[in-house]
Design a protein around this motif. Sequence first.
Motif, PDB file in Angstrom:
ATOM      1  N   PHE A  57       0.882  -1.175   0.000  1.00 36.60           N
ATOM      2  CA  PHE A  57       0.000   0.000   0.000  1.00 36.60           C
ATOM      3  C   PHE A  57       0.919   1.224   0.000  1.00 36.60           C
ATOM      4  O   PHE A  57       1.920   1.238   0.715  1.00 36.60           O
ATOM      5  N   ALA A  58       0.599   2.212  -0.818  1.00 41.02           N
ATOM      6  CA  ALA A  58       1.496   3.366  -0.942  1.00 41.02           C
ATOM      7  C   ALA A  58       0.830   4.683  -0.558  1.00 41.02           C
ATOM      8  O   ALA A  58      -0.355   4.897  -0.820  1.00 41.02           O
ATOM      9  N   VAL A  59       1.617   5.549   0.053  1.00 43.17           N
ATOM     10  CA  VAL A  59       1.224   6.943   0.287  1.00 43.17           C
ATOM     11  C   VAL A  59       2.304   7.818  -0.350  1.00 43.17           C
ATOM     12  O   VAL A  59       3.396   7.331  -0.658  1.00 43.17           O
ATOM     13  N   ASN A  60       1.985   9.079  -0.538  1.00 39.52           N
ATOM     14  CA  ASN A  60       2.992   9.971  -1.098  1.00 39.52           C
ATOM     15  C   ASN A  60       4.132  10.127  -0.095  1.00 39.52           C
ATOM     16  O   ASN A  60       3.911  10.078   1.114  1.00 39.52           O
ATOM     17  N   LYS A  61       5.340  10.281  -0.581  1.00 42.04           N
ATOM     18  CA  LYS A  61       6.509  10.325   0.303  1.00 42.04           C
ATOM     19  C   LYS A  61       6.362  11.393   1.386  1.00 42.04           C
ATOM     20  O   LYS A  61       6.111  12.551   1.098  1.00 42.04           O
ATOM     21  N   GLY A  62       6.466  10.958   2.639  1.00 40.63           N
ATOM     22  CA  GLY A  62       6.387  11.888   3.767  1.00 40.63           C
ATOM     23  C   GLY A  62       4.986  12.323   4.139  1.00 40.63           C
ATOM     24  O   GLY A  62       4.787  13.040   5.113  1.00 40.63           O
ATOM     25  N   LYS A  63       3.975  11.888   3.362  1.00 41.79           N
ATOM     26  CA  LYS A  63       2.579  12.281   3.651  1.00 41.79           C
ATOM     27  C   LYS A  63       1.819  11.109   4.284  1.00 41.79           C
ATOM     28  O   LYS A  63       2.216   9.962   4.144  1.00 41.79           O
ATOM     29  N   ASN A  64       0.718  11.463   4.943  1.00 39.95           N
ATOM     30  CA  ASN A  64      -0.175  10.422   5.475  1.00 39.95           C
ATOM     31  C   ASN A  64       0.561   9.340   6.263  1.00 39.95           C
ATOM     32  O   ASN A  64       0.270   8.146   6.123  1.00 39.95           O
ATOM     33  N   THR A  65       1.492   9.797   7.090  1.00 44.85           N
ATOM     34  CA  THR A  65       2.291   8.845   7.870  1.00 44.85           C
ATOM     35  C   THR A  65       1.437   8.067   8.865  1.00 44.85           C
ATOM     36  O   THR A  65       1.693   6.887   9.113  1.00 44.85           O
ATOM     37  N   ALA A  66       0.393   8.717   9.400  1.00 47.39           N
ATOM     38  CA  ALA A  66      -0.482   8.025  10.363  1.00 47.39           C
ATOM     39  C   ALA A  66      -1.279   6.933   9.648  1.00 47.39           C
ATOM     40  O   ALA A  66      -1.467   5.835  10.186  1.00 47.39           O
ATOM     41  N   LEU A  67      -1.726   7.227   8.430  1.00 44.69           N
ATOM     42  CA  LEU A  67      -2.472   6.241   7.651  1.00 44.69           C
ATOM     43  C   LEU A  67      -1.585   5.042   7.339  1.00 44.69           C
ATOM     44  O   LEU A  67      -2.001   3.890   7.474  1.00 44.69           O
ATOM     45  N   LEU A  68      -0.353   5.310   6.957  1.00 48.78           N
ATOM     46  CA  LEU A  68       0.574   4.224   6.622  1.00 48.78           C
ATOM     47  C   LEU A  68       0.858   3.352   7.850  1.00 48.78           C
ATOM     48  O   LEU A  68       0.823   2.111   7.769  1.00 48.78           O
ATOM     49  N   ALA A  69       1.103   3.997   8.971  1.00 50.30           N
ATOM     50  CA  ALA A  69       1.372   3.250  10.205  1.00 50.30           C
ATOM     51  C   ALA A  69       0.165   2.412  10.585  1.00 50.30           C
ATOM     52  O   ALA A  69       0.279   1.252  11.015  1.00 50.30           O
ATOM     53  N   SER A  70      -1.018   3.006  10.398  1.00 50.33           N
ATOM     54  CA  SER A  70      -2.255   2.327  10.744  1.00 50.33           C
ATOM     55  C   SER A  70      -2.509   1.143   9.804  1.00 50.33           C
ATOM     56  O   SER A  70      -2.998   0.084  10.231  1.00 50.33           O
ATOM     57  N   PHE A  71      -2.152   1.301   8.522  1.00 55.98           N
ATOM     58  CA  PHE A  71      -2.294   0.195   7.571  1.00 55.98           C
ATOM     59  C   PHE A  71      -1.418  -0.968   8.030  1.00 55.98           C
ATOM     60  O   PHE A  71      -1.867  -2.117   8.090  1.00 55.98           O
ATOM     61  N   ASN A  72      -0.177  -0.671   8.382  1.00 59.28           N
ATOM     62  CA  ASN A  72       0.742  -1.725   8.826  1.00 59.28           C
ATOM     63  C   ASN A  72       0.244  -2.405  10.094  1.00 59.28           C
ATOM     64  O   ASN A  72       0.302  -3.629  10.221  1.00 59.28           O
TER      65      ASN A  72
END
Length: 231
Positions: A192-207
């Motif tokens: 799953f990808a987010v833009n670099k440096g953006k949506n860090t909470a979403l990425l952490a939550s996905f993991n």
Amino acid sequence: ADGGVEGKTFVIGTDTTFAPFEFRQDGELTGIDMDLVRAIGDEEGFSVEVRSLGFNAALQALTSNQVDGVIAGMSITDERKEVYDFSEPYFESGIQMAVAKDDDAITGYEDLKGKTVVAKTGAEGETYAKSIAKKYGFKVKGLDQSATMYESVKSGNAVAVFDDYPVLAYGIAQNNGLKTVTDKVPGGSYGFAVNKGKNTALLASFNDGLAKLKANGEYDKILDKYLADPT
Ligand code: GLN
């Protein structure tokens, strides 16, 4: 500050037809990617609004921050890591070539000399096809959708298609008129990808959600739903 994800709705871009990862059934977007991102949202308390944009368009939408994330059978590659941040991998994949089921003339890359093959614009299949095109003397035409790629091989506009092997295998098992004749080429796993440096909470939550779904058996259930032998 980034804040949490709870109660939020995230806009997620995806491919149009990339079964079994995303496709429409009775008008509804379904598939492994769709079930995964929705189940992770349920687990973590966020909602998703999925936009079926097409693969290349989804990546462009992510680059320009028109979507918060992309889940589209998207391979984690070093090149993409320069511009996107990826989750932990959730599915192993790679590339394979397919030809029309009744085509006995193409049995290997050597038979592609002077011919045209199709692949998805901006996808790993296109990158791979282009990487061997000169050596074997064939031309690569980029198209936006897997469905269109397969049609052009069946109609004879192209002699072969390069696409992800799990997707080719799923279609071939459903008698889509294609067959594979060459070996699988290992590629990047899906993330799953987010833009670099953006949506860090979403990425952490996905993991976090993915780890939970793997631990509680839900991840296996989703895979089985689409990939288990129906017999
Ligand atoms: N896995 C391939 C890539 O990331 C293809 C993805 C797709 O066609 N949706 O390039």
